[in-house]
Scaffold this active site. Structure first.
Site, mmCIF file in Angstrom:
data_model
loop_
_atom_site.group_PDB
_atom_site.id
_atom_site.type_symbol
_atom_site.label_atom_id
_atom_site.label_comp_id
_atom_site.label_asym_id
_atom_site.label_seq_id
_atom_site.Cartn_x
_atom_site.Cartn_y
_atom_site.Cartn_z
ATOM 1 N N HIS A 1 1.012 3.471 -3.641
ATOM 2 C CA HIS A 1 1.960 3.320 -4.713
ATOM 3 C C HIS A 1 3.084 2.665 -4.306
ATOM 4 O O HIS A 1 3.779 3.050 -3.241
ATOM 5 C CB HIS A 1 2.129 4.636 -5.745
ATOM 6 C CG HIS A 1 1.124 4.912 -6.523
ATOM 7 N ND1 HIS A 1 0.931 5.875 -7.178
ATOM 8 C CD2 HIS A 1 0.015 4.251 -7.160
ATOM 9 C CE1 HIS A 1 -0.085 6.205 -7.829
ATOM 10 N NE2 HIS A 1 -0.453 5.036 -7.888
ATOM 11 N N TYR B 1 1.696 12.333 -11.765
ATOM 12 C CA TYR B 1 0.655 13.322 -11.453
ATOM 13 C C TYR B 1 1.242 14.839 -11.410
ATOM 14 O O TYR B 1 0.567 15.880 -11.606
ATOM 15 C CB TYR B 1 -0.148 13.073 -10.135
ATOM 16 C CG TYR B 1 -0.900 11.909 -10.223
ATOM 17 C CD1 TYR B 1 -2.334 11.845 -10.776
ATOM 18 C CD2 TYR B 1 -0.608 10.727 -9.549
ATOM 19 C CE1 TYR B 1 -3.080 10.828 -10.978
ATOM 20 C CE2 TYR B 1 -1.496 9.485 -9.727
ATOM 21 C CZ TYR B 1 -2.462 9.569 -10.200
ATOM 22 O OH TYR B 1 -3.228 8.264 -10.408
ATOM 23 N N HIS C 1 -11.758 5.460 -11.197
ATOM 24 C CA HIS C 1 -10.306 5.771 -11.259
ATOM 25 C C HIS C 1 -10.063 7.289 -11.439
ATOM 26 O O HIS C 1 -8.953 7.774 -11.161
ATOM 27 C CB HIS C 1 -9.825 4.854 -12.219
ATOM 28 C CG HIS C 1 -8.351 4.482 -11.929
ATOM 29 N ND1 HIS C 1 -8.106 3.363 -10.655
ATOM 30 C CD2 HIS C 1 -6.984 4.681 -12.014
ATOM 31 C CE1 HIS C 1 -6.788 3.298 -10.609
ATOM 32 N NE2 HIS C 1 -6.097 4.120 -11.209
ATOM 33 N N ARG D 1 -8.788 2.894 -4.606
ATOM 34 C CA ARG D 1 -9.255 2.264 -5.694
ATOM 35 C C ARG D 1 -10.524 1.513 -5.596
ATOM 36 O O ARG D 1 -10.998 1.632 -4.398
ATOM 37 C CB ARG D 1 -8.235 0.904 -6.035
ATOM 38 C CG ARG D 1 -6.976 1.304 -5.970
ATOM 39 C CD ARG D 1 -5.897 0.163 -6.444
ATOM 40 N NE ARG D 1 -4.368 0.250 -6.588
ATOM 41 C CZ ARG D 1 -3.716 0.378 -5.581
ATOM 42 N NH1 ARG D 1 -4.061 0.327 -4.342
ATOM 43 N NH2 ARG D 1 -2.337 0.760 -5.841
ATOM 44 N N LYS E 1 -3.171 -3.741 -2.762
ATOM 45 C CA LYS E 1 -2.792 -4.576 -3.685
ATOM 46 C C LYS E 1 -1.771 -5.194 -2.516
ATOM 47 O O LYS E 1 -1.219 -4.876 -1.842
ATOM 48 C CB LYS E 1 -2.084 -4.002 -4.908
ATOM 49 C CG LYS E 1 -3.223 -3.588 -6.038
ATOM 50 C CD LYS E 1 -2.396 -3.265 -7.016
ATOM 51 C CE LYS E 1 -3.432 -2.644 -8.253
ATOM 52 N NZ LYS E 1 -2.616 -2.063 -9.523
ATOM 53 N N ARG F 1 -9.709 9.034 -8.316
ATOM 54 C CA ARG F 1 -8.553 8.917 -7.849
ATOM 55 C C ARG F 1 -7.484 9.729 -8.334
ATOM 56 O O ARG F 1 -6.636 10.067 -7.495
ATOM 57 C CB ARG F 1 -7.979 7.215 -7.901
ATOM 58 C CG ARG F 1 -7.117 6.682 -7.437
ATOM 59 C CD ARG F 1 -6.752 5.343 -7.571
ATOM 60 N NE ARG F 1 -5.415 4.777 -7.362
ATOM 61 C CZ ARG F 1 -4.612 4.552 -6.283
ATOM 62 N NH1 ARG F 1 -5.214 4.893 -4.852
ATOM 63 N NH2 ARG F 1 -3.480 3.991 -6.322
#
Length: 300
Positions: A272, A281, A246, A149, A173, A249
């Site tokens: 994720h 995806y 992004h 990210r 995150k 990414r």
């Protein structure tokens, strides 16, 4: 409204310190809450404790009248739900009026990605004889090589890069860490930038630090700075599409799956939490395979 400002400030600090949210995310949270505070003034509500389920229904109507996109409405309601959950935890309000507020379903949008021809065009525009060109090339190569990210890219330090094994330590995150490998193109670009461009920029720095990517004044490069750099590169490459960090990414994930990588590995590389997020995806991959089949199969 002084108390409200203090409550909002405490919530933003909580997101920053405990949830490790990016500055970009914090900016949206604060904006969404400020918008709701303006709505409260229109309704003559003087405290968050006065907000009821009826207020929430009125706010839904207000957002509908403003003709916000469903995605924007969902984001605003989600932000306020989190904010009131925090207020309940801090015993500032008795209940969360947004807890049963249904989020509007978003239209299914497949992630946009770049084809190899477009990537090659983008990679070819940096002037590698200049410090800024060396840095920009290194940023491009790292974003595509790792799929990290933009906030993770800004937070990288020199010590996070291990050239011996070819991996970078990424802090994602919720302060979750993961190691991502990178290839020879990224390695070459990083070495050139660290040995030349970065060293040049740091001569103008007022404070010592070990952040990997820096601006022309030797300070840590921000998310906004990277977005600006990328928009200039896209303009220089004469690409007719809008490319965001992004999107690189998305490109990373799509290209891996197109080449046969398994979903669990891609999930781990992207950081994720849920496999369902990564599965988005696979739809892109199926669409890509269908196009390849129709274009190349003799009896398609």
């Amino acid at each position: 409204m002084g108390i409200q400002k203090e409550q909002i400030r405490s919530f933003i600090e909580y997101l920053q310190i405990e949830k490790n949210c990016s500055p970009y995310t914090l900016e949206f949270y604060e904006k969404d809450i400020d918008d709701f505070v303006r709505f409260m003034k229109q309704q003559e509500l003087t405290s968050f404790a006065a907000v009821s389920h009826f207020t929430v229904r009125l706010y839904y109507t207000h957002l509908h009248e403003k003709k916000y996109a469903r995605k924007t409405v969902a984001r605003k309601i989600s932000a306020l739900r989190s904010f009131f959950r925090f207020l309940v935890r801090e015993v500032e309000v008795e209940e969360n009026p947004f807890i049963y507020a249904a989020l509007p379903k978003n239209e299914r949008q497949l992630p946009k990605f770049l084809y190899m021809e477009e990537l090659e065009q983008l990679f070819s525009v940096c002037d590698l004889s200049t410090p800024s060109g060396q840095r920009d090339q290194a940023i491009l190569e790292m974003l595509y090589a790792t799929g990290m990210r933009i906030s993770e890219c800004c937070a990288l330090r020199i010590s996070d890069v291990d050239f011996f094994v070819g991996t970078v330590l990424v802090k994602g995150k919720g302060r979750k860490e993961r190691y991502i490998p990178f290839g020879s193109f990224a390695e070459q670009a990083l070495h050139r930038y660290i040995d030349q461009g970065r060293r040049n920029f740091l001569q103008k720095a007022s404070d010592e630090h070990n952040f990997l990517f820096v601006n022309s004044r030797g300070k840590r490069l921000t998310e906004r700075g990277i977005r600006y750099i990328l928009s200039k590169l896209v303009e220089k490459a004469s690409l007719t599409i809008k490319v965001s960090p992004h999107m690189l990414r998305h490109t990373f994930a799509t290209h891996l799956l197109n080449e046969g990588a398994d979903l669990r590995s891609v999930q781990e590389l992207l950081g994720h939490e849920h496999l369902s997020t990564t599965q988005t995806y696979t739809h892109v991959t199926k669409e890509h395979l269908q196009k390849v089949y129709m274009n190349h199969h003799p009896r398609a």
